[in-house]
Design an enzyme around this catalytic site. Sequence first.
Site, PDB file in Angstrom:
ATOM      1  N   CYS A   1       0.880  -1.165   0.000  1.00  0.00           N
ATOM      2  CA  CYS A   1       0.000   0.000   0.000  1.00  0.00           C
ATOM      3  C   CYS A   1       0.915   1.212   0.000  1.00  0.00           C
ATOM      4  O   CYS A   1       1.530   1.538   1.021  1.00  0.00           O
ATOM      5  CB  CYS A   1      -0.914   0.011   1.224  1.00  0.00           C
ATOM      6  SG  CYS A   1      -2.009   1.461   1.257  1.00  0.00           S
TER       7      CYS A   1
ATOM      8  N   CYS B   1      -0.523   4.427   2.330  1.00  0.00           N
ATOM      9  CA  CYS B   1      -0.625   4.332   3.793  1.00  0.00           C
ATOM     10  C   CYS B   1      -0.356   2.889   4.196  1.00  0.00           C
ATOM     11  O   CYS B   1       0.756   2.416   4.039  1.00  0.00           O
ATOM     12  CB  CYS B   1      -1.972   4.834   4.281  1.00  0.00           C
ATOM     13  SG  CYS B   1      -3.389   4.099   3.433  1.00  0.00           S
ATOM     14  N   SER B   2      -1.361   2.188   4.702  1.00  0.00           N
ATOM     15  CA  SER B   2      -1.148   0.791   5.088  1.00  0.00           C
ATOM     16  C   SER B   2      -2.444  -0.005   4.973  1.00  0.00           C
ATOM     17  O   SER B   2      -2.781  -0.788   5.861  1.00  0.00           O
ATOM     18  CB  SER B   2      -0.607   0.707   6.522  1.00  0.00           C
ATOM     19  OG  SER B   2      -1.489   1.338   7.432  1.00  0.00           O
ATOM     20  N   CYS B   3      -3.189   0.196   3.884  1.00  0.00           N
ATOM     21  CA  CYS B   3      -4.421  -0.561   3.675  1.00  0.00           C
ATOM     22  C   CYS B   3      -4.099  -2.061   3.672  1.00  0.00           C
ATOM     23  O   CYS B   3      -3.171  -2.504   2.996  1.00  0.00           O
ATOM     24  CB  CYS B   3      -5.070  -0.152   2.364  1.00  0.00           C
ATOM     25  SG  CYS B   3      -5.639   1.568   2.338  1.00  0.00           S
TER      26      CYS B   3
END
Length: 222
Positions: free
Chosen positions: A120, A123-125
């Site tokens: 991702c 961000c950090s999906c």
Amino acid sequence: MAHDDHDHDHAHPHDHPHDHDAHSELGEMDLRVRALESVLAEKGYIDPAALDVLIDTYQTKIGPRNGARVVARAWVDPGFHDWLQRDATAAIASLGFTGRQGEHMVAVFNDDSQHHMVVCTLCSCYPWPVLGLPPTWYKSAPYRSRAVRDPRGVLAEFGVQLPPGKAIRVWDSTAELRYLVVPQRPAGTEGWSEEQLAELVTRDSMIGTGLPRQPGAAPCAT
């Protein structure tokens, strides 16, 4: 709904060493989160015990176990395999694994010619209902940038050496779409039960930064 994916057929030079552990900026972020938790607990906005239960649920009870069951089912059930390809969200939900951060899922399947890997970049999906909490390195800036630019080099640092001619496709998760990599079933597992196969499926193999354990290999955390 836009998302990016990238095809890579050869390695690129390393730009910076890749550290799978927490970096200084992540350490600072952890401290800020803990400080915020303390303030919220002191003001009575959160219950620390309930928060601990929630975190433990995602780390140990959900963890990668749900995803491992999805993969194992796809390995033994051709009908489920096809359903997972057509509509991963519905197929995964049929096993009871659904919820926030996993509403819109896509399954990508490794084969002899192509290896899939998930990142991702913004961000950090991450698909929490099937993989639990994202590992620290998944959220780190070096992984998020280098996975796109130098996927083969990043895989090598995880101990994954792919055949030179095997293509690598990198999928960029978004708030709208999250991906589950379905690794190839290890050889020598003919006749194994779904439960036995699930024990071979690692978290990293479902992100694409690892491979399933081989029959007879010692269990590991990822």
